[in-house]
Motif scaffolding. Structure first.
Motif, PDB file in Angstrom:
ATOM      1  N   TYR A   3     140.454  -1.690   5.527  1.00 52.36           N
ATOM      2  CA  TYR A   3     141.293  -1.068   4.500  1.00 52.36           C
ATOM      3  C   TYR A   3     142.746  -1.484   4.692  1.00 52.36           C
ATOM      4  CZ  TYR A   3     142.970   2.477   1.275  1.00 52.36           C
ATOM      5  OH  TYR A   3     143.557   3.109   0.214  1.00 52.36           O
ATOM      6  N   GLU A   4     143.202  -1.482   5.940  1.00 50.61           N
ATOM      7  CA  GLU A   4     144.579  -1.876   6.220  1.00 50.61           C
ATOM      8  C   GLU A   4     144.817  -3.359   5.964  1.00 50.61           C
ATOM      9  OE1 GLU A   4     145.399  -0.560  10.196  1.00 50.61           O
ATOM     10  OE2 GLU A   4     145.342   1.551   9.624  1.00 50.61           O
ATOM     11  N   GLN A   5     143.764  -4.163   6.037  1.00 46.22           N
ATOM     12  CA  GLN A   5     143.876  -5.597   5.753  1.00 46.22           C
ATOM     13  C   GLN A   5     143.833  -5.887   4.252  1.00 46.22           C
ATOM     14  OE1 GLN A   5     140.825  -7.719   7.919  1.00 46.22           O
ATOM     15  NE2 GLN A   5     141.285  -6.603   9.804  1.00 46.22           N
ATOM     16  N   LYS A   6     143.811  -4.822   3.464  1.00 49.73           N
ATOM     17  CA  LYS A   6     143.793  -4.917   1.993  1.00 49.73           C
ATOM     18  C   LYS A   6     142.521  -5.594   1.477  1.00 49.73           C
ATOM     19  CE  LYS A   6     148.064  -3.366   1.645  1.00 49.73           C
ATOM     20  NZ  LYS A   6     148.238  -1.975   1.722  1.00 49.73           N
ATOM     21  N   LYS A   7     141.410  -5.360   2.187  1.00 46.82           N
ATOM     22  CA  LYS A   7     140.132  -5.892   1.707  1.00 46.82           C
ATOM     23  C   LYS A   7     139.726  -5.130   0.461  1.00 46.82           C
ATOM     24  CE  LYS A   7     139.310  -8.794   5.070  1.00 46.82           C
ATOM     25  NZ  LYS A   7     139.202 -10.207   4.895  1.00 46.82           N
ATOM     26  N   HIS A   8     139.018  -5.807  -0.417  1.00 50.09           N
ATOM     27  CA  HIS A   8     138.557  -5.196  -1.662  1.00 50.09           C
ATOM     28  C   HIS A   8     137.540  -4.104  -1.341  1.00 50.09           C
ATOM     29  CE1 HIS A   8     136.658  -4.928  -5.630  1.00 50.09           C
ATOM     30  NE2 HIS A   8     137.843  -5.309  -6.067  1.00 50.09           N
ATOM     31  N   SER A   9     137.485  -3.094  -2.187  1.00 49.01           N
ATOM     32  CA  SER A   9     136.599  -1.951  -1.940  1.00 49.01           C
ATOM     33  C   SER A   9     135.136  -2.368  -1.807  1.00 49.01           C
ATOM     34  CB  SER A   9     136.757  -0.910  -3.045  1.00 49.01           C
ATOM     35  OG  SER A   9     136.412  -1.462  -4.291  1.00 49.01           O
ATOM     36  N   THR A  10     134.721  -3.380  -2.552  1.00 50.57           N
ATOM     37  CA  THR A  10     133.327  -3.812  -2.445  1.00 50.57           C
ATOM     38  C   THR A  10     133.038  -4.435  -1.082  1.00 50.57           C
ATOM     39  OG1 THR A  10     133.883  -5.899  -3.549  1.00 50.57           O
ATOM     40  CG2 THR A  10     132.972  -4.141  -4.914  1.00 50.57           C
ATOM     41  N   GLU A  11     134.034  -5.118  -0.508  1.00 52.48           N
ATOM     42  CA  GLU A  11     133.858  -5.673   0.836  1.00 52.48           C
ATOM     43  C   GLU A  11     133.730  -4.565   1.872  1.00 52.48           C
ATOM     44  OE1 GLU A  11     136.205  -9.443   1.900  1.00 52.48           O
ATOM     45  OE2 GLU A  11     137.393  -8.510   0.293  1.00 52.48           O
ATOM     46  N   ILE A  12     134.568  -3.561   1.752  1.00 57.43           N
ATOM     47  CA  ILE A  12     134.536  -2.440   2.696  1.00 57.43           C
ATOM     48  C   ILE A  12     133.210  -1.692   2.562  1.00 57.43           C
ATOM     49  CG2 ILE A  12     135.593  -0.235   3.307  1.00 57.43           C
ATOM     50  CD1 ILE A  12     138.284  -1.482   2.374  1.00 57.43           C
ATOM     51  N   LEU A  13     132.806  -1.433   1.348  1.00 53.91           N
ATOM     52  CA  LEU A  13     131.547  -0.739   1.105  1.00 53.91           C
ATOM     53  C   LEU A  13     130.374  -1.561   1.637  1.00 53.91           C
ATOM     54  CD1 LEU A  13     130.758   1.937  -0.153  1.00 53.91           C
ATOM     55  CD2 LEU A  13     130.502   0.779  -2.333  1.00 53.91           C
ATOM     56  N   GLY A  14     130.416  -2.860   1.430  1.00 59.07           N
ATOM     57  CA  GLY A  14     129.369  -3.745   1.934  1.00 59.07           C
ATOM     58  C   GLY A  14     129.285  -3.730   3.446  1.00 59.07           C
ATOM     59  N   TYR A  15     130.437  -3.750   4.097  1.00 62.20           N
ATOM     60  CA  TYR A  15     130.442  -3.718   5.553  1.00 62.20           C
ATOM     61  C   TYR A  15     129.892  -2.390   6.067  1.00 62.20           C
ATOM     62  CZ  TYR A  15     131.796  -3.640  10.389  1.00 62.20           C
ATOM     63  OH  TYR A  15     131.751  -3.530  11.756  1.00 62.20           O
ATOM     64  N   LEU A  16     130.316  -1.296   5.480  1.00 60.77           N
ATOM     65  CA  LEU A  16     129.808   0.012   5.897  1.00 60.77           C
ATOM     66  C   LEU A  16     128.299   0.108   5.693  1.00 60.77           C
ATOM     67  CD1 LEU A  16     132.619   2.350   4.526  1.00 60.77           C
ATOM     68  CD2 LEU A  16     132.116   1.867   6.931  1.00 60.77           C
ATOM     69  N   ALA A  17     127.823  -0.399   4.564  1.00 60.71           N
ATOM     70  CA  ALA A  17     126.384  -0.380   4.288  1.00 60.71           C
ATOM     71  C   ALA A  17     125.630  -1.232   5.308  1.00 60.71           C
ATOM     72  CB  ALA A  17     126.112  -0.872   2.869  1.00 60.71           C
ATOM     73  N   TRP A  18     126.171  -2.393   5.643  1.00 57.64           N
ATOM     74  CA  TRP A  18     125.541  -3.258   6.650  1.00 57.64           C
ATOM     75  C   TRP A  18     125.451  -2.529   7.979  1.00 57.64           C
ATOM     76  CZ3 TRP A  18     128.012  -4.701  11.163  1.00 57.64           C
ATOM     77  CH2 TRP A  18     127.293  -5.551  11.995  1.00 57.64           C
ATOM     78  N   TYR A  19     126.554  -1.930   8.405  1.00 59.96           N
ATOM     79  CA  TYR A  19     126.590  -1.252   9.698  1.00 59.96           C
ATOM     80  C   TYR A  19     125.585  -0.106   9.747  1.00 59.96           C
ATOM     81  CZ  TYR A  19     128.374   1.288  13.737  1.00 59.96           C
ATOM     82  OH  TYR A  19     128.483   1.934  14.941  1.00 59.96           O
ATOM     83  N   ILE A  20     125.522   0.668   8.692  1.00 60.95           N
ATOM     84  CA  ILE A  20     124.609   1.803   8.669  1.00 60.95           C
ATOM     85  C   ILE A  20     123.156   1.329   8.631  1.00 60.95           C
ATOM     86  CG2 ILE A  20     123.859   3.787   7.282  1.00 60.95           C
ATOM     87  CD1 ILE A  20     126.912   4.189   6.710  1.00 60.95           C
ATOM     88  N   ARG A  21     122.883   0.244   7.910  1.00 64.58           N
ATOM     89  CA  ARG A  21     121.522  -0.310   7.915  1.00 64.58           C
ATOM     90  C   ARG A  21     121.131  -0.771   9.317  1.00 64.58           C
ATOM     91  NH1 ARG A  21     123.090  -2.743   3.077  1.00 64.58           N
ATOM     92  NH2 ARG A  21     123.440  -4.693   4.171  1.00 64.58           N
ATOM     93  N   ILE A  22     122.067  -1.384  10.034  1.00 58.57           N
ATOM     94  CA  ILE A  22     121.792  -1.819  11.406  1.00 58.57           C
ATOM     95  C   ILE A  22     121.511  -0.607  12.289  1.00 58.57           C
ATOM     96  CG2 ILE A  22     122.796  -2.894  13.474  1.00 58.57           C
ATOM     97  CD1 ILE A  22     121.949  -4.913  11.342  1.00 58.57           C
ATOM     98  N   MET A  23     122.324   0.436  12.178  1.00 52.94           N
ATOM     99  CA  MET A  23     122.089   1.656  12.965  1.00 52.94           C
ATOM    100  C   MET A  23     120.723   2.250  12.631  1.00 52.94           C
ATOM    101  SD  MET A  23     124.713   2.088  14.953  1.00 52.94           S
ATOM    102  CE  MET A  23     124.871   0.303  15.074  1.00 52.94           C
ATOM    103  N   GLN A  24     120.390   2.267  11.354  1.00 54.49           N
ATOM    104  CA  GLN A  24     119.108   2.809  10.907  1.00 54.49           C
ATOM    105  C   GLN A  24     117.948   1.989  11.489  1.00 54.49           C
ATOM    106  OE1 GLN A  24     118.537   2.616   6.616  1.00 54.49           O
ATOM    107  NE2 GLN A  24     117.784   4.719   6.633  1.00 54.49           N
ATOM    108  N   LYS A  25     118.083   0.689  11.486  1.00 57.33           N
ATOM    109  CA  LYS A  25     117.032  -0.180  12.012  1.00 57.33           C
ATOM    110  C   LYS A  25     116.868   0.001  13.521  1.00 57.33           C
ATOM    111  CE  LYS A  25     115.268  -4.513  10.797  1.00 57.33           C
ATOM    112  NZ  LYS A  25     115.468  -5.762  10.113  1.00 57.33           N
TER     113      LYS A  25
END
Length: 99
Positions: A3-25
């Motif tokens: 967020y501080e790097q001014k990444k687009h919201s879809t990038e941030i959402l994508g990263y969070l989704a990836w991380y949570i999928r990894i935790m879930q797996k």
């Protein structure tokens, strides 16, 4: 950081989704009795990186991960349908995830 790097919201959402999928797996694999090396092979990451992820996954109960998946889907849908402004939606999501 994203967020501080001014990444687009879809990038941030994508990263969070990836991380949570990894935790879930990881949680699923551990529940099935998969070894750490097996999880590493399943994820396709190095054993060292996988061990860090496994240590993080130990902190998250499955119910919490399930709630996070729901929150991400709701945020994604809200942003894509225009019901939530992207920046505000990401801020609200991150604040809720940090609880």
């Amino acid at each position: 950081d994203l967020y501080e790097q001014k990444k687009h919201s879809t990038e941030i959402l994508g990263y969070l989704a990836w991380y949570i999928r990894i935790m879930q797996k990881i949680v699923f694999c551990k529940k099935q009795g998969t070894s750490d090396i097996g999880i590493s092979q399943e994820l396709g990451y190095s054993p060292g990186y996988t061990n860090r992820l496994i240590n993080q996954a130990r902190e998250y109960p499955p119910k919490k991960i399930k709630k996070w998946v729901t929150l991400i889907l709701e945020t994604d849908t809200g942003i894509k349908t225009g019901k939530i402004e992207a920046g505000l939606g990401i801020e609200m999501l991150v604040a809720t995830l940090m609880k």
